[in-house]
Scaffold this motif. Sequence first.
Motif, PDB file in Angstrom:
ATOM      1  N   LEU A  80       0.815  -1.220   0.000  1.00 42.10           N
ATOM      2  CA  LEU A  80       0.000   0.000   0.000  1.00 42.10           C
ATOM      3  C   LEU A  80       0.845   1.265   0.000  1.00 42.10           C
ATOM      4  CD1 LEU A  80      -2.911  -0.959   2.402  1.00 42.10           C
ATOM      5  CD2 LEU A  80      -3.019  -0.636  -0.061  1.00 42.10           C
ATOM      6  N   ASP A  81       2.013   1.211   0.628  1.00 40.00           N
ATOM      7  CA  ASP A  81       2.886   2.378   0.634  1.00 40.00           C
ATOM      8  C   ASP A  81       3.431   2.690  -0.749  1.00 40.00           C
ATOM      9  OD1 ASP A  81       2.536   2.927   3.293  1.00 40.00           O
ATOM     10  OD2 ASP A  81       4.337   1.844   3.951  1.00 40.00           O
ATOM     11  N   THR A  82       3.503   1.698  -1.632  1.00 37.42           N
ATOM     12  CA  THR A  82       4.014   1.936  -2.981  1.00 37.42           C
ATOM     13  C   THR A  82       2.959   2.530  -3.903  1.00 37.42           C
ATOM     14  OG1 THR A  82       3.467  -0.311  -3.715  1.00 37.42           O
ATOM     15  CG2 THR A  82       5.667   0.040  -2.779  1.00 37.42           C
ATOM     16  N   VAL A  83       1.696   2.539  -3.497  1.00 34.81           N
ATOM     17  CA  VAL A  83       0.628   3.077  -4.333  1.00 34.81           C
ATOM     18  C   VAL A  83       0.715   4.604  -4.354  1.00 34.81           C
ATOM     19  CG1 VAL A  83      -1.869   3.319  -4.571  1.00 34.81           C
ATOM     20  CG2 VAL A  83      -0.884   1.126  -3.891  1.00 34.81           C
ATOM     21  N   LYS A  84       0.691   5.144  -5.550  1.00 27.68           N
ATOM     22  CA  LYS A  84       0.722   6.597  -5.713  1.00 27.68           C
ATOM     23  C   LYS A  84      -0.599   7.029  -6.339  1.00 27.68           C
ATOM     24  CE  LYS A  84       4.983   6.879  -4.432  1.00 27.68           C
ATOM     25  NZ  LYS A  84       5.205   7.057  -3.036  1.00 27.68           N
ATOM     26  N   VAL A  85      -1.228   8.026  -5.777  1.00 30.92           N
ATOM     27  CA  VAL A  85      -2.493   8.526  -6.272  1.00 30.92           C
ATOM     28  C   VAL A  85      -2.229   9.791  -7.086  1.00 30.92           C
ATOM     29  CG1 VAL A  85      -4.766   9.407  -5.625  1.00 30.92           C
ATOM     30  CG2 VAL A  85      -3.711   7.584  -4.298  1.00 30.92           C
ATOM     31  N   ASP A  86      -2.716   9.787  -8.310  1.00 32.15           N
ATOM     32  CA  ASP A  86      -2.532  10.937  -9.192  1.00 32.15           C
ATOM     33  C   ASP A  86      -3.672  11.927  -8.935  1.00 32.15           C
ATOM     34  OD1 ASP A  86      -1.689  12.632 -11.172  1.00 32.15           O
ATOM     35  OD2 ASP A  86      -2.636  11.485 -12.783  1.00 32.15           O
ATOM     36  N   ILE A  87      -3.336  13.083  -8.395  1.00 35.45           N
ATOM     37  CA  ILE A  87      -4.361  14.081  -8.080  1.00 35.45           C
ATOM     38  C   ILE A  87      -4.431  15.177  -9.134  1.00 35.45           C
ATOM     39  CG2 ILE A  87      -4.292  13.642  -5.603  1.00 35.45           C
ATOM     40  CD1 ILE A  87      -2.511  16.119  -5.343  1.00 35.45           C
ATOM     41  N   GLU A  88      -3.750  14.990 -10.244  1.00 36.99           N
ATOM     42  CA  GLU A  88      -3.785  15.968 -11.322  1.00 36.99           C
ATOM     43  C   GLU A  88      -5.182  16.101 -11.920  1.00 36.99           C
ATOM     44  OE1 GLU A  88      -1.422  18.077 -12.373  1.00 36.99           O
ATOM     45  OE2 GLU A  88      -0.235  17.354 -10.682  1.00 36.99           O
ATOM     46  N   ILE A  89      -6.009  15.073 -11.796  1.00 37.10           N
ATOM     47  CA  ILE A  89      -7.364  15.118 -12.351  1.00 37.10           C
ATOM     48  C   ILE A  89      -8.188  16.236 -11.730  1.00 37.10           C
ATOM     49  CG2 ILE A  89      -8.341  13.459 -10.726  1.00 37.10           C
ATOM     50  CD1 ILE A  89     -10.018  12.380 -13.075  1.00 37.10           C
ATOM     51  N   PHE A  90      -7.897  16.592 -10.492  1.00 41.91           N
ATOM     52  CA  PHE A  90      -8.658  17.638  -9.819  1.00 41.91           C
ATOM     53  C   PHE A  90      -8.329  19.033 -10.349  1.00 41.91           C
ATOM     54  CE2 PHE A  90      -8.360  14.259  -6.515  1.00 41.91           C
ATOM     55  CZ  PHE A  90      -9.686  13.873  -6.586  1.00 41.91           C
ATOM     56  N   SER A  91      -7.195  19.193 -10.981  1.00 42.55           N
ATOM     57  CA  SER A  91      -6.855  20.495 -11.555  1.00 42.55           C
ATOM     58  C   SER A  91      -7.177  20.546 -13.052  1.00 42.55           C
ATOM     59  CB  SER A  91      -5.366  20.800 -11.319  1.00 42.55           C
ATOM     60  OG  SER A  91      -4.575  19.814 -11.944  1.00 42.55           O
TER      61      SER A  91
END
Length: 102
Positions: A57-68
């Motif tokens: 789970l620590d290796t999972v990266k969430v891409d939050i660029e969709i919010f911008s």
Amino acid sequence: MSPTMKNIAIALVVITIAYGGYYFYAQNGKSIDSSDFLLSEDVLASTQVFIERRAVLDTVKVDIEIFSDPVFRSYKSFSTQVLDEDIGRSNPFGKTTANGGS
């Protein structure tokens, strides 16, 4: 309470205390048996699985660029505001009538 009932009650209390004392005395010298060891191995195995899953789970990266993204920002909210209202009566024990008077 009759004297016979008192004697029976006292005898039951004494027997209960004697049994409890014997039980705790017998448990005092009890050594660790293999079932406790196996249980601790199960706990260690479960802990190891938890640690491995946490590492994944620590290796999972969430891409939050969709919010911008401009398309995301162009969405409109259709939610409505909920107004706070009083719940119940000011005096729950007060009488109410059909015409609203007291």
